[in-house]
Design a protein around this motif. Structure first.
Motif, PDB file in Angstrom:
ATOM      1  N   PRO A 256       0.852  -1.198   0.108  1.00 41.97           N
ATOM      2  CA  PRO A 256       0.143  -0.181   0.051  1.00 41.97           C
ATOM      3  C   PRO A 256       0.801   1.267   0.074  1.00 41.97           C
ATOM      4  O   PRO A 256       1.812   1.437   0.623  1.00 41.97           O
ATOM      5  CB  PRO A 256      -1.054  -0.160   1.362  1.00 41.97           C
ATOM      6  N   VAL A 257       0.472   2.321  -0.892  1.00 40.09           N
ATOM      7  CA  VAL A 257       1.049   3.521  -0.955  1.00 40.09           C
ATOM      8  C   VAL A 257       0.663   4.302   0.413  1.00 40.09           C
ATOM      9  O   VAL A 257      -0.444   5.404  -0.013  1.00 40.09           O
ATOM     10  CB  VAL A 257       0.982   4.218  -2.011  1.00 40.09           C
ATOM     11  N   ALA A 258       0.828   4.310   1.329  1.00 39.78           N
ATOM     12  CA  ALA A 258       0.559   5.268   2.683  1.00 39.78           C
ATOM     13  C   ALA A 258      -1.166   5.225   2.526  1.00 39.78           C
ATOM     14  O   ALA A 258      -1.449   3.824   2.498  1.00 39.78           O
ATOM     15  CB  ALA A 258       0.894   6.645   2.419  1.00 39.78           C
ATOM     16  N   GLY A 259      -1.704   6.137   2.769  1.00 40.28           N
ATOM     17  CA  GLY A 259      -3.223   6.070   2.885  1.00 40.28           C
ATOM     18  C   GLY A 259      -4.004   6.525   1.623  1.00 40.28           C
ATOM     19  O   GLY A 259      -5.177   6.728   1.582  1.00 40.28           O
TER      20      GLY A 259
ATOM     21  N   GLU B 215      -0.063   6.351   8.923  1.00 40.78           N
ATOM     22  CA  GLU B 215      -0.273   6.892   7.385  1.00 40.78           C
ATOM     23  C   GLU B 215       0.446   8.330   7.248  1.00 40.78           C
ATOM     24  O   GLU B 215       1.103   8.473   6.091  1.00 40.78           O
ATOM     25  CB  GLU B 215      -1.780   7.036   6.619  1.00 40.78           C
ATOM     26  N   TRP B 216       0.388   8.971   8.351  1.00 45.13           N
ATOM     27  CA  TRP B 216       1.150  10.271   8.331  1.00 45.13           C
ATOM     28  C   TRP B 216       2.862   9.858   8.114  1.00 45.13           C
ATOM     29  O   TRP B 216       3.748  10.673   7.591  1.00 45.13           O
ATOM     30  CB  TRP B 216       0.861  11.150   9.301  1.00 45.13           C
ATOM     31  N   MET B 217       3.183   8.739   8.951  1.00 43.23           N
ATOM     32  CA  MET B 217       4.503   8.545   8.953  1.00 43.23           C
ATOM     33  C   MET B 217       5.124   8.054   7.418  1.00 43.23           C
ATOM     34  O   MET B 217       6.164   8.305   6.906  1.00 43.23           O
ATOM     35  CB  MET B 217       4.534   7.251   9.666  1.00 43.23           C
ATOM     36  N   GLY B 218       3.917   7.284   6.540  1.00 45.65           N
ATOM     37  CA  GLY B 218       4.034   7.051   5.289  1.00 45.65           C
ATOM     38  C   GLY B 218       4.359   8.387   4.307  1.00 45.65           C
ATOM     39  O   GLY B 218       4.722   8.223   3.223  1.00 45.65           O
TER      40      GLY B 218
END
Length: 487
Positions: free
Chosen positions: A128-131, A241-244
């Protein structure tokens, strides 16, 4: 800069990695967004199909040359649809890995480092690409299957200072997926601007130049649809997801320093351009996430810039691992890639537990939903109009299979995929809302409720979960579902 020549054995190795990647990540030709794009292809091949609700997939189809390309190839080759979709899927992954190869070979003299970068991307296609609700590459053919390789090949051309070729690749990307072409064009613009040490941003004022007619005023129906897509707004993203979002900025800045220290070709330039590129769209996403005047721009989904960024970040991670850690030690490669690929394959199987890992053409499906949809395709008239549980794509065991893509029949708007089409095209919001409301309480529907749908919309068939509804004639049944006439 390294002089890069791709040789015959390189193409063979890329082909091998392509087949291996499909084996790891699986193949599911009719799930998720295939419910949008496959009907668009079918409508071109057989105009009599889908006499109802075509706007829920044709709104996307009209924005891209993708359906015409695939349909045209089928007319020329006379391949069955299933075989053509598989062939294009294989080709698209090959192109993606080729784009990665051309970029990473500019940065690393050691071939084993370059192959490690390509192999890492191939191993992570379904991450998955973050959120953003995107994967690097979907396990089926979609417009992103061709736009992502176009963006990478365009970036490779820009890094080699072949700007005319880069423009051609951007035009190709735009023909496949106009939105993803915007991201690719801005990234390439950042490469060019940094290369010539210009301090002007080609992306400044991007939102201001977008045609206002693409973003009509907000309506109550459209706001309701946006609630089905919370990931459009950064304020709804989870902390991880913010970390991503934030971690890649630090990683790429670090990589730029490593590239400068070890003279890794244009990698320093590529990483700095990615940081600037990401900052532009991140700032845009923050503005859109604030309730008010910019909310209507949510349909452009600026956080999808992460798709290209993640591909390049993993490519450079792999190159650096190959250069400094794995080197030419086979056992080190095995320690990294065997558990990584096994884990990715296991995760994909867990996402679709009721479906074979490889849904190849001609292979009988054990999924009851797919079985029912396939029966419908063979045994009902082309103008049949179906009602289904509007949440069927999200139900356990359905595994996100698209009714239109498999059954090739019209259906009432659903609450999963058609709401996504309406989120991108606000003009569909009112029609989607009306049909979604008419299907509320589906689980308790009786014969009179189906007759009401027939009188109001003309639907004459229904797919029901057992035990179904008394009074309906159901010529097909399996252990889970019934296919019934509404009469």
């Amino acid at each position: 800069m390294n002089i890069v020549r791709t040789r015959g054995k390189d193409y063979l190795l890329l082909a091998g990695l392509t087949i291996a990647a499909i084996g790891v990540h699986g193949y599911h030709p009719a799930i998720e967004d295939a419910e949008i794009y496959t009907p668009g292809i079918l409508k071109l091949l057989h105009p009599s199909l889908f006499p109802y609700n075509t706007e829920f997939f044709e709104s996307h189809a009209r924005m891209t040359f993708f359906p015409q390309l695939i349909a045209g190839s089928i007319r020329v080759t006379h391949l069955p649809l299933g075989a053509a979709l598989l062939a294009w899927h294989v080709f698209s992954i090959f192109l993606l890995l080729l784009g990665c190869w051309r970029i990473v070979r500019l940065c690393f003299e050691e071939k084993h480092a370059a192959w490690c970068g390509v192999a890492l991307v191939g191993s992570l296609l379904s991450i998955p690409v973050a959120g953003t609700r995107l994967f690097i590459m979907d396990p089926y053919l979609t417009t992103r299957s061709l736009s992502a390789p176009g963006a990478l090949l365009g970036a490779a051309s820009a890094l080699k200072e072949k700007y005319f070729t880069a423009v051609l690749w951007i035009l190709f990307t735009g023909a496949m997926h106009p939105l993803m072409a915007v991201f690719a064009a801005v990234y390439i613009a950042m490469i060019v601007l940094l290369k010539f040490r210009s301090k002007k941003s080609a992306a400044a004022g991007l939102a201001a130049t977008l045609p206002q007619q693409l973003f009509p005023p907000m309506t109550a129906e459209y706001r309701e649809i946006l609630q089905t897509r919370p990931y459009f707004f950064l304020t709804n993203w989870a902390w991880y997801e913010w970390m991503g979002i934030l971690a890649p900025f630090a990683i790429l800045a670090w990589f730029a320093r490593i590239a400068r220290r070890y003279a890794l070709g244009p990698m320093n330039l590529a990483c700095r351009a990615l940081v600037l590129y990401g900052a532009v769209f991140f700032a845009m996403a923050l503005a859109i996430s604030r309730p008010g005047r910019f909310e209507k721009f949510s349909e452009i989904q600026p956080m999808r810039y992460l798709h290209l960024l993640y591909i390049l970040m993993f490519l450079f991670i792999g190159g650096l691992l190959g250069k400094f850690v794995l080197r030419r030690q086979a056992w080190r490669w095995a320690v990294l890639f065997v558990p990584l690929c096994a884990g990715m394959a296991y995760a994909q199987q867990e996402i679709s537990p009721a479906t074979p890992h490889l849904e190849l053409p001609g292979r009988a499906s054990g999924n009851p939903w797919v079985q029912a949809f396939e029966w419908i395709r063979v045994n009902t008239p082309e103008d049949a109009y179906f009602a289904l549980n509007p949440k069927h794509m999200a139900m356990p065991g359905e595994d996100q299979h698209g009714f239109r893509a498999i059954a090739q029949r019209s259906m009432l708007a659903d609450a999963v995929k058609d709401s996504g089409a309406a989120s991108m095209f606000p003009a569909l919001a009112e029609k989607w809302k009306e049909q979604a409301t008419a299907q509320e309480g589906w689980e308790k529907f009786r014969r009179e409720d189906f007759l009401r749908l027939k009188q109001r919309y003309g639907v004459n068939w229904a797919v029901l979960e057992r035990p179904g509804a008394a009074g309906l004639t159901c010529p097909y049944a399996n252990e889970l579902l019934l296919v019934c006439r509404i009469e």
